[in-house]
Design an enzyme around this catalytic site. Sequence first.
Site, PDB file in Angstrom:
ATOM      1  N   THR A 191       0.817  -1.207   0.000  1.00  0.00           N
ATOM      2  CA  THR A 191       0.000   0.000   0.000  1.00  0.00           C
ATOM      3  C   THR A 191       0.861   1.272   0.000  1.00  0.00           C
ATOM      4  O   THR A 191       2.002   1.244   0.482  1.00  0.00           O
ATOM      5  CB  THR A 191      -0.889  -0.004   1.264  1.00  0.00           C
ATOM      6  OG1 THR A 191      -1.488   1.273   1.426  1.00  0.00           O
ATOM      7  CG2 THR A 191      -0.075  -0.282   2.534  1.00  0.00           C
ATOM      8  N   ASP A 192       0.283   2.365  -0.481  1.00  0.00           N
ATOM      9  CA  ASP A 192       1.002   3.650  -0.421  1.00  0.00           C
ATOM     10  C   ASP A 192       1.098   4.177   1.008  1.00  0.00           C
ATOM     11  O   ASP A 192       1.876   5.098   1.292  1.00  0.00           O
ATOM     12  CB  ASP A 192       0.341   4.694  -1.338  1.00  0.00           C
ATOM     13  CG  ASP A 192      -1.108   5.015  -0.976  1.00  0.00           C
ATOM     14  OD1 ASP A 192      -1.657   4.394  -0.049  1.00  0.00           O
ATOM     15  OD2 ASP A 192      -1.694   5.899  -1.644  1.00  0.00           O
ATOM     16  N   GLU A 193       0.304   3.589   1.933  1.00  0.00           N
ATOM     17  CA  GLU A 193       0.303   4.110   3.315  1.00  0.00           C
ATOM     18  C   GLU A 193       1.638   3.891   4.020  1.00  0.00           C
ATOM     19  O   GLU A 193       1.912   4.522   5.045  1.00  0.00           O
ATOM     20  CB  GLU A 193      -0.839   3.488   4.117  1.00  0.00           C
ATOM     21  CG  GLU A 193      -2.190   3.815   3.526  1.00  0.00           C
ATOM     22  CD  GLU A 193      -3.364   3.580   4.468  1.00  0.00           C
ATOM     23  OE1 GLU A 193      -3.146   3.329   5.659  1.00  0.00           O
ATOM     24  OE2 GLU A 193      -4.507   3.640   3.982  1.00  0.00           O
ATOM     25  N   TYR A 249      -1.951  -0.576  10.914  1.00  0.00           N
ATOM     26  CA  TYR A 249      -2.084  -1.218   9.598  1.00  0.00           C
ATOM     27  C   TYR A 249      -0.868  -0.918   8.724  1.00  0.00           C
ATOM     28  O   TYR A 249      -0.210  -1.832   8.212  1.00  0.00           O
ATOM     29  CB  TYR A 249      -3.371  -0.752   8.893  1.00  0.00           C
ATOM     30  CG  TYR A 249      -3.373  -1.062   7.404  1.00  0.00           C
ATOM     31  CD1 TYR A 249      -3.466  -2.375   6.947  1.00  0.00           C
ATOM     32  CD2 TYR A 249      -3.267  -0.040   6.449  1.00  0.00           C
ATOM     33  CE1 TYR A 249      -3.452  -2.671   5.583  1.00  0.00           C
ATOM     34  CE2 TYR A 249      -3.248  -0.319   5.091  1.00  0.00           C
ATOM     35  CZ  TYR A 249      -3.342  -1.637   4.661  1.00  0.00           C
ATOM     36  OH  TYR A 249      -3.312  -1.926   3.315  1.00  0.00           O
ATOM     37  N   LYS A 297       2.135  -3.387   7.263  1.00  0.00           N
ATOM     38  CA  LYS A 297       2.428  -3.562   5.828  1.00  0.00           C
ATOM     39  C   LYS A 297       3.883  -3.154   5.539  1.00  0.00           C
ATOM     40  O   LYS A 297       4.568  -3.813   4.759  1.00  0.00           O
ATOM     41  CB  LYS A 297       1.466  -2.726   4.972  1.00  0.00           C
ATOM     42  CG  LYS A 297       0.021  -3.184   4.976  1.00  0.00           C
ATOM     43  CD  LYS A 297      -0.202  -4.568   4.387  1.00  0.00           C
ATOM     44  CE  LYS A 297      -0.015  -4.631   2.897  1.00  0.00           C
ATOM     45  NZ  LYS A 297      -0.407  -5.969   2.355  1.00  0.00           N
TER      46      LYS A 297
HETATM   47  P1  NAD Z   1      -9.772  -7.286   1.950  1.00  0.00           P
HETATM   48  O1  NAD Z   1      -9.801  -7.032   3.416  1.00  0.00           O
HETATM   49  O2  NAD Z   1     -10.965  -6.999   1.132  1.00  0.00           O
HETATM   50  O3  NAD Z   1      -9.374  -8.812   1.680  1.00  0.00           O
HETATM   51  C1  NAD Z   1      -8.363  -9.466   2.390  1.00  0.00           C
HETATM   52  C2  NAD Z   1      -8.530 -10.962   2.185  1.00  0.00           C
HETATM   53  O4  NAD Z   1      -7.471 -11.620   2.903  1.00  0.00           O
HETATM   54  C3  NAD Z   1      -9.841 -11.526   2.723  1.00  0.00           C
HETATM   55  O5  NAD Z   1     -10.426 -12.396   1.779  1.00  0.00           O
HETATM   56  C4  NAD Z   1      -9.436 -12.269   3.984  1.00  0.00           C
HETATM   57  O6  NAD Z   1     -10.276 -13.383   4.269  1.00  0.00           O
HETATM   58  C5  NAD Z   1      -8.018 -12.706   3.640  1.00  0.00           C
HETATM   59  N1  NAD Z   1      -7.189 -12.912   4.835  1.00  0.00           N
HETATM   60  C6  NAD Z   1      -7.016 -12.061   5.874  1.00  0.00           C
HETATM   61  N2  NAD Z   1      -6.227 -12.645   6.808  1.00  0.00           N
HETATM   62  C7  NAD Z   1      -5.905 -13.875   6.342  1.00  0.00           C
HETATM   63  C8  NAD Z   1      -5.139 -14.955   6.859  1.00  0.00           C
HETATM   64  N3  NAD Z   1      -4.564 -14.879   8.056  1.00  0.00           N
HETATM   65  N4  NAD Z   1      -5.009 -16.083   6.115  1.00  0.00           N
HETATM   66  C9  NAD Z   1      -5.605 -16.175   4.887  1.00  0.00           C
HETATM   67  N5  NAD Z   1      -6.356 -15.193   4.353  1.00  0.00           N
HETATM   68  C10 NAD Z   1      -6.509 -14.052   5.080  1.00  0.00           C
HETATM   69  O7  NAD Z   1      -8.504  -6.484   1.426  1.00  0.00           O
HETATM   70  P2  NAD Z   1      -8.267  -5.718   0.051  1.00  0.00           P
HETATM   71  O8  NAD Z   1      -8.746  -4.346   0.180  1.00  0.00           O
HETATM   72  O9  NAD Z   1      -8.726  -6.577  -1.065  1.00  0.00           O
HETATM   73  O10 NAD Z   1      -6.660  -5.676   0.046  1.00  0.00           O
HETATM   74  C11 NAD Z   1      -5.903  -6.741  -0.489  1.00  0.00           C
HETATM   75  C12 NAD Z   1      -4.425  -6.408  -0.367  1.00  0.00           C
HETATM   76  O11 NAD Z   1      -4.147  -5.211  -1.078  1.00  0.00           O
HETATM   77  C13 NAD Z   1      -3.956  -6.175   1.056  1.00  0.00           C
HETATM   78  O12 NAD Z   1      -2.675  -6.720   1.192  1.00  0.00           O
HETATM   79  C14 NAD Z   1      -3.929  -4.656   1.186  1.00  0.00           C
HETATM   80  O13 NAD Z   1      -2.966  -4.251   2.124  1.00  0.00           O
HETATM   81  C15 NAD Z   1      -3.533  -4.258  -0.214  1.00  0.00           C
HETATM   82  N6  NAD Z   1      -3.994  -2.933  -0.661  1.00  0.00           N
HETATM   83  C16 NAD Z   1      -5.315  -2.576  -0.553  1.00  0.00           C
HETATM   84  C17 NAD Z   1      -5.732  -1.334  -1.044  1.00  0.00           C
HETATM   85  C18 NAD Z   1      -7.173  -0.895  -0.964  1.00  0.00           C
HETATM   86  O14 NAD Z   1      -7.481   0.243  -1.286  1.00  0.00           O
HETATM   87  N7  NAD Z   1      -8.108  -1.743  -0.569  1.00  0.00           N
HETATM   88  C19 NAD Z   1      -4.801  -0.458  -1.621  1.00  0.00           C
HETATM   89  C20 NAD Z   1      -3.454  -0.853  -1.691  1.00  0.00           C
HETATM   90  C21 NAD Z   1      -3.069  -2.099  -1.233  1.00  0.00           C
HETATM   91  O1  DAU Z   2      -4.145   4.015   0.449  1.00  0.00           O
HETATM   92  C1  DAU Z   2      -4.341   2.642   0.346  1.00  0.00           C
HETATM   93  C2  DAU Z   2      -5.187   2.165   1.511  1.00  0.00           C
HETATM   94  O2  DAU Z   2      -6.499   2.659   1.292  1.00  0.00           O
HETATM   95  C3  DAU Z   2      -5.200   0.655   1.651  1.00  0.00           C
HETATM   96  O3  DAU Z   2      -3.916   0.194   1.947  1.00  0.00           O
HETATM   97  C4  DAU Z   2      -6.164   0.219   2.759  1.00  0.00           C
HETATM   98  O4  DAU Z   2      -6.239  -1.195   2.811  1.00  0.00           O
HETATM   99  C5  DAU Z   2      -7.534   0.783   2.436  1.00  0.00           C
HETATM  100  O5  DAU Z   2      -8.425   0.473   3.487  1.00  0.00           O
HETATM  101  C6  DAU Z   2      -7.467   2.299   2.254  1.00  0.00           C
HETATM  102  O6  DAU Z   2      -7.175   2.963   3.500  1.00  0.00           O
HETATM  103  P1  DAU Z   2      -7.938   4.317   3.945  1.00  0.00           P
HETATM  104  O7  DAU Z   2      -7.891   4.416   5.406  1.00  0.00           O
HETATM  105  O8  DAU Z   2      -7.472   5.464   3.134  1.00  0.00           O
HETATM  106  O9  DAU Z   2      -9.442   3.939   3.430  1.00  0.00           O
HETATM  107  P2  DAU Z   2     -10.890   4.153   4.086  1.00  0.00           P
HETATM  108  O10 DAU Z   2     -11.890   3.811   3.050  1.00  0.00           O
HETATM  109  O11 DAU Z   2     -10.996   3.500   5.423  1.00  0.00           O
HETATM  110  O12 DAU Z   2     -10.922   5.725   4.331  1.00  0.00           O
HETATM  111  C7  DAU Z   2     -10.774   6.635   3.256  1.00  0.00           C
HETATM  112  C8  DAU Z   2     -10.799   8.040   3.841  1.00  0.00           C
HETATM  113  O13 DAU Z   2     -12.121   8.322   4.327  1.00  0.00           O
HETATM  114  C9  DAU Z   2      -9.881   8.238   5.036  1.00  0.00           C
HETATM  115  O14 DAU Z   2      -9.361   9.559   5.006  1.00  0.00           O
HETATM  116  C10 DAU Z   2     -10.801   8.074   6.249  1.00  0.00           C
HETATM  117  C11 DAU Z   2     -12.127   8.598   5.741  1.00  0.00           C
HETATM  118  N1  DAU Z   2     -13.340   7.945   6.288  1.00  0.00           N
HETATM  119  C12 DAU Z   2     -13.401   6.594   6.268  1.00  0.00           C
HETATM  120  C13 DAU Z   2     -14.518   5.947   6.749  1.00  0.00           C
HETATM  121  C14 DAU Z   2     -14.602   4.437   6.753  1.00  0.00           C
HETATM  122  C15 DAU Z   2     -14.392   8.726   6.736  1.00  0.00           C
HETATM  123  O15 DAU Z   2     -14.334   9.967   6.736  1.00  0.00           O
HETATM  124  N2  DAU Z   2     -15.502   8.079   7.217  1.00  0.00           N
HETATM  125  C16 DAU Z   2     -15.610   6.718   7.253  1.00  0.00           C
HETATM  126  O16 DAU Z   2     -16.650   6.188   7.718  1.00  0.00           O
END
Ligand code: NAD
Ligand code: DAU
Length: 349
Positions: free
Chosen positions: A130-132, A155, A159
Amino acid sequence: MKTILITGGAGFIGSHVVRRFVKKYPDYKIVNLDNLTYAGNLTNLLEIENEPNYEFVKADITDGELMKKLFKKYRFDGVIHLAAESHVDRSISSPMEFIFANIVGTVNLLNAARVIWEDYSGKKFYHISTDEVYGSLGTTGFFYENTAYDPRSPYSASKASSDHLVRAYYHTYGLPTVISNCSNNYGAFQFPEKLIPLAIHNIKNNILIPVYGKGANIRDWLYVEDHANAIDLIFHEGKVAETYNIGGHNEWTNIDLIRLLCKIMDRKLKRSPGTSENLITYVKDRAGHDLRYAIDSTKIQNELGWKPSLQFDEGLEKTVDWYLANEEWMKNVTSGDYQKYYDKQYTKR
Ligand code: NAD
Ligand code: DAU
């Protein structure tokens, strides 16, 4: 036939990657390993679950011995590792789960590959991050591949730790690894704890939309299929030991994004303009809330020819249409503990 392990394939991004690989590469056997947490859902994969080149394995990556057994059994040629605990708010209330899944789980997979793979040639261990990990930007600037790590939530720290371990396994053991760091994804099948699907769910059901702090935090949004496309390119053409940043060049403050979503939802639900905006509620800010993320994706654009395919308003419309057409999916994932968890969060603020 190559056998590819995709971890976390029942989650949001993972399900898009699994679907893409199963359909596009009939000469690969795709093994989806997931332990089905609250965020993992096999109904995300109904479209491909009966394909002959697909197999699901329910397993927990925190079980190191099991990972070795599975590597022995399936003789994976490549790994695309997405399994993780992914929600920042949950990492604030339950950090240990993130340490186990994201750090220990990743090391277990690295160890299994290191020990069981006899020959590293032609193999690839691709870690999705992730970019975080880069921390928080001020009002200007971008995250580059060489930006110093500065994670600030449990988180992102988990990562960042897993990224460091992946690089350490390359430098120490020569394991052929590659990493990508992506910005915020949105699209179909995202669990409604993340901002966009949570807001869609709340607007649809006339529930308040919680906006943290002043809604001024900025995220760089990317359509999930564009991320899946980047993952495909990096898995096949990315150079070992390299890092690729992936992002949409699409920055939005949370409040502007929510207002745009409200307009789209009013139109789709045939409500009079302004109806959904009345649900916006400013709530207590997220602890340690990172102000701004913005990715510079020049490297993947220049070296691998990747670019985002959709404008944000187009992607958002498609996303809203998907959630409105898939009410049953939303009902299923918001049954059980969902309401209890969110009620608890709201009373805390
Ligand atoms: P998600 O939470 O939707 O899915 C995660 C999946 O991993 C789920 O199916 C869960 O059951 C599985 N999992 C969790 N713990 C596990 C374990 N111990 N053993 C086996 N499986 C397990 O997540 P996502 O948003 O699809 O993110 C996927 C990946 O991409 C993550 O590594 C996250 O850090 C990364 N990522 C997400 C975003 C985003 O915006 N969502 C952005 C950048 C990177
Ligand atoms: O940047 C990549 C990341 O983006 C991924 O690595 C993470 O897995 C993914 O969850 C996401 O993280 P964020 O914390 O940025 O996403 P989230 O959707 O939780 O929140 C987006 C923004 O909105 C953040 O500034 C917090 C705010 N927010 C979020 C929720 C859930 C609100 O204001 N209200 C809310 O209820």
